[in-house]
Design an enzyme around this catalytic site. Structure first.
Site, PDB file in Angstrom:
ATOM      1  N   VAL A 287      42.689  38.152  37.621  1.00  0.00           N
ATOM      2  CA  VAL A 287      41.289  38.648  38.249  1.00  0.00           C
ATOM      3  C   VAL A 287      40.624  37.387  38.664  1.00  0.00           C
ATOM      4  CG1 VAL A 287      39.202  38.956  37.470  1.00  0.00           C
ATOM      5  CG2 VAL A 287      41.110  40.377  36.619  1.00  0.00           C
ATOM      6  N   GLU A 288      41.022  35.786  38.392  1.00  0.00           N
ATOM      7  CA  GLU A 288      40.208  34.778  38.854  1.00  0.00           C
ATOM      8  C   GLU A 288      40.699  34.493  40.100  1.00  0.00           C
ATOM      9  OE1 GLU A 288      37.448  33.332  38.209  1.00  0.00           O
ATOM     10  OE2 GLU A 288      37.699  33.875  35.876  1.00  0.00           O
ATOM     11  N   THR A 289      41.958  34.649  40.488  1.00  0.00           N
ATOM     12  CA  THR A 289      43.146  34.031  41.448  1.00  0.00           C
ATOM     13  C   THR A 289      44.155  34.404  41.858  1.00  0.00           C
ATOM     14  OG1 THR A 289      43.718  32.036  39.795  1.00  0.00           O
ATOM     15  CG2 THR A 289      41.817  31.444  40.890  1.00  0.00           C
TER      16      THR A 289
ATOM     17  N   TYR B  92      33.855  42.713  34.913  1.00  0.00           N
ATOM     18  CA  TYR B  92      34.687  41.585  34.803  1.00  0.00           C
ATOM     19  C   TYR B  92      35.720  41.737  33.271  1.00  0.00           C
ATOM     20  CZ  TYR B  92      36.828  37.283  34.048  1.00  0.00           C
ATOM     21  OH  TYR B  92      37.763  36.023  33.826  1.00  0.00           O
TER      22      TYR B  92
END
Length: 377
Positions: free
Chosen positions: A161-163, A359
């Site tokens: 999800v982050e990168t 998130y």
């Protein structure tokens, strides 16, 4: 005039004067059949997209700003930095207006939509990339799960999800972004608090760079100063990042092992409980009485037992462990019905990574999707 020349002249005149004269014609004025006509290429109008992001920024001489000078005095005294070296550094720092624009909240009016959000995060590129990342780092993931008690799928979900597993780690110089937000944060109700936060992150960046023996200007990350595959803010990097691959240094950008171990260490430090096995969330239904509504507003914590939830009109379709505590999570879907879930303490540990139900749920769903794509049950 010869008869052939006369006929040709009349035909050309007719072609010029006739309403059909704009159609394709051959050299003698005859209208060509459709199959032989040259079709005009239709060029669709260009869509106006957002302007390109200015990652570089502009020179504004931060060293002339009174608040910057006071900050550098404090940092030099508190952390033992050479004041002249700090001046030299700040002379190279640039103001990045893109960071100011990107940190502004979205305009109000558009309702939250979990289904739309999840389509952007739990999607084929991240799922396929997650399978590859898991297969390439299976040993590190297994070791982190054994040491910290955090399942591999959660670690994969967060980094995905982050990168997208390191594909999108950010192109801003971290010092530029943090200095801009530390001293020129946009007008907002918590502006002073946010500026104080980013000043702390700027100080942490300087400390980390000195500790690691690197040029602070070499660090790149997001518009808010987050670094590496797991997008740690510099203070989190200082507190929770670990050298999980054992090479003697912490590298959240180039080392998948360090990223995996650091995410696991962060979650444990923020409430992850090894003993709470099984699912993190359970689908729930709520009664029309709305006695459960105050439970939505109890913060990012698991505080209710199943008996309390049941008494307030919250039910689940499957049995849930009664020894655990839960929070009631609402995932709004725009004009469509809201989804309700019971979430345990480990779900709320993920919200400490990013304070959003959307998130945390996307991490859970992406990790599960990657596990299933690998053939896991």
């Amino acid at each position: 005039m010869p008869m052939k020349t006369l006929i040709t002249s009349l035909l050309l005149s007719a072609a010029i004067l006739s309403p059909a004269s704009h159609a394709a014609v051959d050299p003698y004025g005859y209208k060509l059949p459709p199959s032989m006509q040259k079709k005009k290429k239709v060029v669709p109008p260009k869509k106006k997209g957002p302007p390109p992001v200015d990652y570089v920024g502009e020179f504004v001489n931060f060293g002339d700003w009174k608040e910057v000078r006071e900050f550098l005095d404090d940092v030099a005294a508190r952390d033992g930095f050479d004041r002249a070296e700090l001046n030299t550094l700040m002379a190279q720092v640039r103001f990045v207006d893109a960071a100011v624009q990107l940190v502004k909240p979205a305009p109000p009016g558009k309702p939250k939509n979990w289904q739309a959000y999840s389509r952007l995060t739990v999607e084929p590129v991240r799922i396929d990339g997650g399978v590859k990342f898991w297969n390439e780092n299976v040993d590190a993931l297994n070791r982190a799960e054994a040491l910290y008690g955090v399942p591999a799928e959660i670690l994969v979900g967060i980094i995905g999800v982050e990168t997208v597993y390191g594909r999108n780690t950010g192109r801003f110089r971290v010092v530029d972004a943090l200095a801009t937000l530390a001293f020129s944060y946009p007008e907002a109700p918590q502006r002073r608090d946010r500026m104080a936060f980013f000043r702390g992150e700027l100080e942490s960046t300087l400390l980390f760079a000195r500790q690691s023996g690197i040029d602070p200007l070499s660090l790149k990350g997001s518009f808010a100063g987050a670094i590496g595959m797991p997008q740690f803010m510099p203070s989190s990097l200082m507190k929770y990042a670990v050298d999980f691959d054992g090479d003697g240094k912490i590298d959240l950008l180039g080392s998948s092992g360090d990223a995996i171990g650091s995410v696991a260490a962060f979650l444990v430090a923020h409430g992850w409980q090894r003993e709470q096995g099984g699912p993190l969330v359970y689908a729930a239904a709520v009664s029309p009485s709305r006695e459960w509504e105050p439970m939505i507003k109890q913060g990012l914590v698991a505080t209710y037992r199943t008996a309390e939830l049941s008494a307030a009109g919250v039910t689940t379709t499957v049995p849930v462990p009664e020894q655990q505590s839960y929070g009631l999570v609402d995932l709004q879907n725009g004009a469509e019905p809201t989804e309700y879930w019971l979430a345990n303490a480990n779900f709320f540990a993920i919200t400490q990574y990013n304070r959003s139900y959307f998130y945390a749920m996307s991490v859970v769903e992406l990790g599960r999707a990657v596990r299933l794509a690998r053939g896991g049950m």
